[in-house]
Design a protein around this motif. Structure first.
Motif, PDB file in Angstrom:
ATOM      1  N   LEU A 204     -30.675 -25.511  26.247  1.00 57.11           N
ATOM      2  CA  LEU A 204     -31.009 -25.520  24.829  1.00 57.11           C
ATOM      3  C   LEU A 204     -31.903 -24.345  24.442  1.00 57.11           C
ATOM      4  O   LEU A 204     -31.882 -23.900  23.298  1.00 57.11           O
ATOM      5  N   SER A 205     -32.680 -23.848  25.383  1.00 58.15           N
ATOM      6  CA  SER A 205     -33.644 -22.788  25.100  1.00 58.15           C
ATOM      7  C   SER A 205     -33.371 -21.504  25.875  1.00 58.15           C
ATOM      8  O   SER A 205     -33.942 -20.457  25.543  1.00 58.15           O
ATOM      9  N   GLY A 253     -28.385 -30.740  26.691  1.00 57.44           N
ATOM     10  CA  GLY A 253     -29.521 -30.169  27.399  1.00 57.44           C
ATOM     11  C   GLY A 253     -29.527 -30.459  28.889  1.00 57.44           C
ATOM     12  O   GLY A 253     -28.497 -30.729  29.512  1.00 57.44           O
ATOM     13  N   TRP A 254     -30.726 -30.386  29.453  1.00 61.54           N
ATOM     14  CA  TRP A 254     -30.966 -30.644  30.873  1.00 61.54           C
ATOM     15  C   TRP A 254     -30.719 -32.117  31.154  1.00 61.54           C
ATOM     16  O   TRP A 254     -31.104 -32.987  30.383  1.00 61.54           O
ATOM     17  N   THR A 255     -30.055 -32.415  32.285  1.00 64.45           N
ATOM     18  CA  THR A 255     -29.663 -33.785  32.601  1.00 64.45           C
ATOM     19  C   THR A 255     -30.286 -34.255  33.905  1.00 64.45           C
ATOM     20  O   THR A 255     -30.807 -33.457  34.696  1.00 64.45           O
ATOM     21  N   LEU A 256     -30.164 -35.557  34.153  1.00 63.06           N
ATOM     22  CA  LEU A 256     -30.680 -36.123  35.402  1.00 63.06           C
ATOM     23  C   LEU A 256     -29.909 -35.588  36.600  1.00 63.06           C
ATOM     24  O   LEU A 256     -30.481 -35.383  37.678  1.00 63.06           O
ATOM     25  N   ASP A 257     -28.614 -35.350  36.443  1.00 60.42           N
ATOM     26  CA  ASP A 257     -27.843 -34.739  37.531  1.00 60.42           C
ATOM     27  C   ASP A 257     -28.396 -33.361  37.865  1.00 60.42           C
ATOM     28  O   ASP A 257     -28.489 -32.980  39.047  1.00 60.42           O
ATOM     29  N   ASP A 258     -28.759 -32.589  36.832  1.00 63.16           N
ATOM     30  CA  ASP A 258     -29.366 -31.272  37.063  1.00 63.16           C
ATOM     31  C   ASP A 258     -30.682 -31.416  37.824  1.00 63.16           C
ATOM     32  O   ASP A 258     -30.989 -30.613  38.729  1.00 63.16           O
ATOM     33  N   ILE A 281     -38.612 -30.575  25.244  1.00 62.76           N
ATOM     34  CA  ILE A 281     -38.076 -29.224  25.073  1.00 62.76           C
ATOM     35  C   ILE A 281     -38.180 -28.745  23.624  1.00 62.76           C
ATOM     36  O   ILE A 281     -38.366 -27.563  23.363  1.00 62.76           O
ATOM     37  N   ALA A 282     -38.079 -29.654  22.650  1.00 64.03           N
ATOM     38  CA  ALA A 282     -38.105 -29.234  21.255  1.00 64.03           C
ATOM     39  C   ALA A 282     -39.071 -30.058  20.417  1.00 64.03           C
ATOM     40  O   ALA A 282     -38.958 -30.123  19.211  1.00 64.03           O
TER      41      ALA A 282
END
Length: 390
Positions: A204-205, A253-258, A281-282
């Motif tokens: 996202l960023s 955005g960033w996920t738990l898998d990531d 994040i936001a």
């Protein structure tokens, strides 16, 4: 990771835990909580009283608040720093007091990134304005992976160049050296809550098209290189933590898998514990995004990391009752529990938890300066009962 399992009658929350060459007296950790009261990054008397209460209150680990590795990496003008040797003595006072009172002193190293240079929370918790300028808090240009502001009305960050990233990584290592000189025994890399490292992780960023952006491997690169630099200067017998926002709370955005992938890579680079928070994040660092905030709402993130990355994990977020904390560690959902605002309400929360769980009903684990008074009152007062925690 090793643990003492011989204390079969001891609640799991109060069983010692060994990480590398360091043994924690229990599984209770005081989270970093910014006080916005430092002066040019230097810690004040407020900080030693604030943090000292948690050590005498029985916690296993006491974290100093988020500590900036660069002057421009502070969240606010009132945030702590370790970008200069002159800041070491203030940290040393705290580390020494915490250690003398049986807890482990810990420091969280970070950079606020595109959220840097903002208002103290009680002045609005947003971008600086004319009222802040009148108070002497002048702005600086925030930085980030891309020139994308946190939200509408926020300043546009400067996109870090590769050479600036290299300088930043060295500043993390330098701050870690200073933290070690101050006497801290645990270091944590702050990779959560929308601050600099998290902003590189999140798609996202981070819209970069170089080696620090793009796919997951590119977006993780800064987090991994910072961790390598800190681990290289942090002694082999002392543990290293990493705080993550396990999810952004946005499907894009960033996920738990990531997070699990990142945890495995961090473990391979010498990280001992994943500190599992979320979101930011936001929005505000402590906002829960679109998640429903309920007791222990972030515990499943620690559980997933613990199981799938096969590394120790710390749970944080609305953990408020001793029975709740005990169940989290006893059931293997996390190895450590972190207490934040509940510790502000009750700095002796760990000692009171020991009473509630039947681990110490005679004040044996209290500081001796207090324990003998309280034990005497209990022996001589028929009406006295420990406080009801419900």
């Amino acid at each position: 990771m090793l643990e003492d399992t011989t204390l079969t009658n001891t609640p799991t929350l109060f069983r010692p835990m060994t990480l590398r060459g360091l043994t924690l007296r229990n599984r209770i950790v005081i989270s970093p909580m910014c006080q916005y009261t430092a002066h040019e990054g230097h810690l004040e008397d407020w900080h030693i009283v604030h943090l000292g209460r948690f050590a005498t209150g029985g916690a296993g680990v006491v974290f100093t608040e988020a500590t900036a590795v660069q002057k421009s990496g502070r969240i606010t003008h009132g945030c702590a720093g370790l970008w200069d040797d002159s800041q070491i003595p203030g940290h040393a006072r705290i580390a020494q007091f915490v250690r003398r009172n049986g807890a482990v002193p810990a420091v969280q190293l970070g950079h606020a990134g595109r959220k840097s240079g903002m208002q103290r929370p009680w002045f609005g918790n947003g971008p600086l304005n004319d009222d802040d300028f009148a108070r002497g808090d002048m702005p600086w240009t925030p930085v980030g992976p891309s020139a994308i502001p946190v939200a509408e009305g926020w300043p546009v960050p400067h996109e870090l160049s590769v050479s600036e990233i290299a300088d930043l990584i060295e500043d993390y290592a330098a701050a870690a050296r200073r933290a070690l000189a101050a006497g801290y025994q645990i270091a944590e890399v702050h990779g959560a809550h929308g601050y600099l490292i998290h902003s590189f992780l999140s798609p996202l960023s981070n819209k970069r098209d170089d080696a620090y952006g793009g796919d997951l491997a590119g977006r993780m690169r800064l987090a991994l290189e910072v961790t390598e630099a800190v681990r290289a200067v942090w002694p082999d017998d002392l543990p290293l933590f990493f705080r993550t926002s396990a999810v952004d709370g946005d499907p894009e955005g960033w996920t738990l898998d990531d997070t699990v992938v990142l945890a495995r890579e961090l473990k391979a680079r010498g990280v001992d514990v994943m500190d599992c928070s979320s979101s930011g994040i936001a929005g505000a660092a402590t906002a829960g995004g679109k998640q429903k905030r309920q007791p222990g709402f972030q515990v499943p993130y620690a559980t997933r990391v613990r199981q799938d990355a096969e590394m120790a994990a710390m749970a944080v977020g609305l953990i408020t009752h001793p029975e709740q904390a005990e169940a989290i560690v006893a059931e293997g959902r996390a190895d450590l529990v972190a207490i934040g605002r509940e510790a502000l309400v009750d700095p002796s929360w760990p000692l009171h938890a020991a009473t509630v769980l039947g681990h110490d009903v005679e004040f044996r684990t209290w500081p001796e300066q207090y324990g003998w008074w309280l034990a005497g009152r209990q022996r001589t007062s028929d009406f006295y009962q420990p406080a009801d925690r419900d």
